[in-house]
Structure formats: C-alpha cells, structure tokens
Design a protein around this motif. Structure first.
Motif, mmCIF file in Angstrom:
data_model
loop_
_atom_site.group_PDB
_atom_site.id
_atom_site.type_symbol
_atom_site.label_atom_id
_atom_site.label_comp_id
_atom_site.label_asym_id
_atom_site.label_seq_id
_atom_site.Cartn_x
_atom_site.Cartn_y
_atom_site.Cartn_z
ATOM 1 N N GLN A 153 0.835 -0.868 0.025
ATOM 2 C CA GLN A 153 -0.264 0.047 -0.146
ATOM 3 C C GLN A 153 0.794 1.320 0.181
ATOM 4 O O GLN A 153 0.737 2.300 -0.567
ATOM 5 C CB GLN A 153 -1.031 0.133 0.710
ATOM 6 C CG GLN A 153 -2.178 -1.150 1.151
ATOM 7 C CD GLN A 153 -2.813 -1.158 2.490
ATOM 8 O OE1 GLN A 153 -3.158 -1.589 3.260
ATOM 9 N NE2 GLN A 153 -4.347 -0.535 1.774
ATOM 10 N N HIS A 200 -7.009 -9.106 6.852
ATOM 11 C CA HIS A 200 -7.349 -7.800 6.195
ATOM 12 C C HIS A 200 -5.782 -7.716 5.169
ATOM 13 O O HIS A 200 -5.152 -7.525 4.080
ATOM 14 C CB HIS A 200 -7.692 -5.979 6.340
ATOM 15 C CG HIS A 200 -8.192 -5.813 5.575
ATOM 16 N ND1 HIS A 200 -9.982 -5.421 5.186
ATOM 17 C CD2 HIS A 200 -7.636 -5.045 4.977
ATOM 18 C CE1 HIS A 200 -9.030 -4.335 4.387
ATOM 19 N NE2 HIS A 200 -8.072 -4.187 4.288
ATOM 20 N N CYS A 245 -11.119 -0.260 3.480
ATOM 21 C CA CYS A 245 -9.137 0.389 2.738
ATOM 22 C C CYS A 245 -9.035 1.224 2.733
ATOM 23 O O CYS A 245 -8.986 1.916 1.285
ATOM 24 C CB CYS A 245 -9.688 -1.289 2.471
ATOM 25 S SG CYS A 245 -7.246 -1.952 1.316
ATOM 26 N N LEU A 246 -7.613 1.061 2.774
ATOM 27 C CA LEU A 246 -6.947 2.743 2.583
ATOM 28 C C LEU A 246 -7.171 3.167 0.973
ATOM 29 O O LEU A 246 -6.460 3.641 0.920
ATOM 30 C CB LEU A 246 -5.722 2.859 3.283
ATOM 31 C CG LEU A 246 -5.912 3.392 4.857
ATOM 32 C CD1 LEU A 246 -4.937 3.005 5.603
ATOM 33 C CD2 LEU A 246 -7.014 4.713 5.406
ATOM 34 N N HIS A 290 -3.690 -8.584 2.105
ATOM 35 C CA HIS A 290 -3.390 -7.353 0.663
ATOM 36 C C HIS A 290 -1.667 -8.105 0.836
ATOM 37 O O HIS A 290 -0.897 -8.294 -0.334
ATOM 38 C CB HIS A 290 -2.948 -6.731 1.605
ATOM 39 C CG HIS A 290 -3.360 -5.350 1.790
ATOM 40 N ND1 HIS A 290 -4.017 -4.650 0.631
ATOM 41 C CD2 HIS A 290 -4.306 -4.847 3.157
ATOM 42 C CE1 HIS A 290 -5.211 -4.181 0.856
ATOM 43 N NE2 HIS A 290 -5.423 -4.255 1.878
HETATM 44 ZN ZN ZN Z 1 -6.897 -3.319 2.762
#
Ligand code: ZN
Length: 167
Positions: A60, A145, A103-104, A149
């Motif tokens: 991310q 979660h 989710c960011l 990722h």
């Molecule tokens: Zn996420």
C-alpha cells in the motif's frame, strides 16, 4: 523538505495499481532488524495514523515485501506486536462472520466481508523474534485483511468470490 526528526507520510497506493494484486516477496531473515526495514515500518506507521487506518501493508506504500503493521492500541490491548513480517495464517475457524470493511487503497468503499472469527497466525516481529498466537474478533479480522494484502488480495476480490459480482 523535511525538518530533522520529522517523518514523511508516504502516499498510499490505490486500486487499480498492479502492486496491490501481487504476492509480495518474503523478507530475507538477515534483513529483519535492519535500519531500512525499521524505517519503513516507522514511515508506514506515520502514514497509517495520518490516514486513520487500523492496518497498513507494504504494497500500500509501493514496497514489495511481506510486512504489515496494525494499530498500536489494538496491538497493546491484545498484547501482540504491531508489525508482522512474513506472516502466515495457519488456522482458520470454520465459524465465520460478515462485517463491513474499508481499505485505505479503496477510498470511501465499504464492503461486507465474510471472515473466520478466529485464526492462528505466525510471523516474525521487527526484532526477528518468531511469534505465534491465536486471535479472535476485530484483531483476527484486521490480521486477515492485512495478510490478504501481502498475498495480492483486496476486499473487492473477496466480494467477487463470495457474491459472484463481476465488478
Ligand atoms: Zn486494506
């Protein structure tokens, strides 16, 4: 410019960036505890806090390495580390529950996701200690979660699988 001692917030990668769909590389054990990795974790923490997140994975912030962090308070409450390296979920309870997740990397979208209520996870912490514990409830959900990722799975993919939608 950065003032000394100030940390940078890293821009958060959003879909459809390909790195969010990649299975990330394991971190070589000899790099655990290095300044590079500790700095990355610290920057990720700043970034997560600034974005009001409860977890953040390395892809991310555009880094291909199996590292994620979780909210410090959540970690403290459960007496677990707040950074996980090369994690593996070794057991999933058959009992599941469906709760909306955000989710960011998918701003302003909340999707009901069915996940195991309890899991067992093993990983390394930032010092390279082997850790292994059982988690339940919200912590178990966050760990699932974030581990997703690192395997290139975002909540939209889980939605597809569960409901047959094609978006
Ligand atoms: Zn996420």
């Amino acid at each position: 410019m950065l003032l000394s001692g100030q940390m940078a917030v890293i821009p958060i990668v959003t879909i459809p960036s390909p790195i969010l769909r990649e299975k990330l590389h394991q971190l070589p054990v000899e790099e655990v505890g290095s300044e590079k990795i500790n700095d990355l974790a610290a920057h990720m923490r700043e970034t997560m806090v600034a974005a009001n997140g409860v977890g953040l994975a390395a892809n991310q912030v555009n880094k291909n390495v199996q590292l994620f962090i979780i909210d410090e308070k959540l970690a403290l409450e459960n007496n677990v580390p707040n950074a996980f390296i090369n994690p593996e979920i070794t057991e999933y309870s058959r009992e599941e529950e469906e709760i909306e997740e955000g989710c960011l990397s998918i701003p302003k979208v909340y999707i009901p996701i069915k996940r195991s209520k309890k899991i067992k996870i093993k990983a390394l912490d930032l010092e390279g200690n082997k850790i292994k514990f059982k988690a339940r409830g919200f912590l178990a959900r966050v760990l699932q979660h974030e581990t997703d990722h690192l395997n290139g799975i975002v909540i939209k993919d889980r939605q597809k699988k569960d409901s047959g939608e094609s978006t």
